[in-house]
Design a protein around this motif. Structure first.
Motif, PDB file in Angstrom:
ATOM      1  N   CYS A 150      25.696  64.299  15.028  1.00 26.83           N
ATOM      2  CA  CYS A 150      26.264  63.772  13.929  1.00 26.83           C
ATOM      3  C   CYS A 150      27.772  64.044  14.186  1.00 26.83           C
ATOM      4  O   CYS A 150      28.519  65.098  14.249  1.00 26.83           O
ATOM      5  N   VAL A 151      28.467  62.868  14.386  1.00 28.15           N
ATOM      6  CA  VAL A 151      30.119  62.813  14.987  1.00 28.15           C
ATOM      7  C   VAL A 151      30.882  63.157  13.615  1.00 28.15           C
ATOM      8  O   VAL A 151      31.576  64.001  13.717  1.00 28.15           O
ATOM      9  N   ASP A 152      30.320  62.557  12.474  1.00 31.46           N
ATOM     10  CA  ASP A 152      31.083  62.731  11.145  1.00 31.46           C
ATOM     11  C   ASP A 152      30.023  63.818  10.325  1.00 31.46           C
ATOM     12  O   ASP A 152      29.146  63.170   9.853  1.00 31.46           O
ATOM     13  N   GLU A 153      30.301  64.973  10.082  1.00 31.78           N
ATOM     14  CA  GLU A 153      29.437  65.942   9.728  1.00 31.78           C
ATOM     15  C   GLU A 153      29.757  65.867   8.246  1.00 31.78           C
ATOM     16  O   GLU A 153      28.749  66.382   7.431  1.00 31.78           O
ATOM     17  N   LYS A 154      30.779  65.129   7.336  1.00 31.65           N
ATOM     18  CA  LYS A 154      30.615  64.906   5.986  1.00 31.65           C
ATOM     19  C   LYS A 154      29.755  63.681   5.839  1.00 31.65           C
ATOM     20  O   LYS A 154      29.560  63.651   4.589  1.00 31.65           O
ATOM     21  N   PHE A 155      29.185  62.866   6.734  1.00 36.31           N
ATOM     22  CA  PHE A 155      28.327  61.756   6.381  1.00 36.31           C
ATOM     23  C   PHE A 155      27.172  61.925   6.613  1.00 36.31           C
ATOM     24  O   PHE A 155      26.147  61.641   5.884  1.00 36.31           O
ATOM     25  N   ILE A 196      33.332  53.367  11.243  1.00 34.44           N
ATOM     26  CA  ILE A 196      33.635  54.808  11.721  1.00 34.44           C
ATOM     27  C   ILE A 196      32.290  55.329  12.257  1.00 34.44           C
ATOM     28  O   ILE A 196      31.183  55.198  11.831  1.00 34.44           O
ATOM     29  N   GLU A 197      32.590  55.751  13.587  1.00 28.68           N
ATOM     30  CA  GLU A 197      31.485  56.378  14.447  1.00 28.68           C
ATOM     31  C   GLU A 197      30.951  57.420  13.517  1.00 28.68           C
ATOM     32  O   GLU A 197      31.570  58.502  13.514  1.00 28.68           O
ATOM     33  N   ARG A 198      29.521  57.547  13.328  1.00 23.22           N
ATOM     34  CA  ARG A 198      29.033  58.670  12.530  1.00 23.22           C
ATOM     35  C   ARG A 198      27.993  59.439  13.265  1.00 23.22           C
ATOM     36  O   ARG A 198      27.724  60.487  13.043  1.00 23.22           O
TER      37      ARG A 198
END
Length: 182
Positions: A37-42, A170-172
């Motif tokens: 998970c590149v975006d840990e908020k997502f 956005i890459e997620r």
């Protein structure tokens, strides 16, 4: 006339040999899976593993917990790599609209080739907006064997299928599935 008879006999012998020769088939086997998970908020990876039940039966499972649903705008980039002194691009590198792909399987046949078997073995069975966690459960190499050997034959070797998932541009997340075709 004798030359034609000799040629016909040789042709018949070749046909008989080919008919009784065992069929040569390739076999695909998973070797690794890496999920990020590149975006840990997502999103968060609940699990991502390759399970070896015995020497001939392996499967992979992934569960991605969405922290900010719903997904209304998704793009997925699929790229295939073959190992030649490191992994090099091989045959495919495409980006598709993930929502259109979920809604219409005929949207992109190449993407459907990669994504179709995961769709049947997961909860990715409806289009956007997407509210649920993503679960891909017990994908075996048998499913890929059919695609990689019968539908579109590939040469033997080590392969990587990498997918980058973009939500709202956005890459997620990034998924890497490694395997060997022998």
């Amino acid at each position: 006339m004798g030359m034609y008879t000799h040629t016909n006999q040789k042709l018949i012998q070749l046909i008989v040999i080919l008919y009784f020769m065992p069929e040569i088939t390739s076999k695909f086997e998973f070797t690794n899976i890496i999920c990020n998970c590149v975006d840990e908020k997502f999103c968060a990876m609940d699990y991502c593993y390759l399970k070896s039940v015995n020497r001939s039966y392996k499967y992979l499972s992934v569960k991605v917990h969405l922290l900010q649903p719903p997904i209304t705008n998704a793009k997925v980039n699929f790229a295939m790599y073959k190992r030649f002194s490191g992994y090099k691009p091989f045959l495919y590198n495409i980006t598709v609209d993930g929502c259109k792909l979920l809604k219409n399987r005929k949207y992109n046949p190449v993407a459907n080739y990669f994504f179709g078997f995961f769709k049947t073995l997961s909860n990715l069975n409806h289009s956007c907006p997407y509210h649920e966690d993503i679960i891909v459960d017990k994908v075996t190499s048998n499913i890929i064997n059919h695609h990689a050997t019968a539908v579109l034959p590939f040469p033997e070797g080590d392969y990587l299928v990498e997918s980058h998932w973009f939500i709202d541009d956005i890459e997620r997340a990034v998924f890497k599935v490694f395997g060997t075709l022998s």
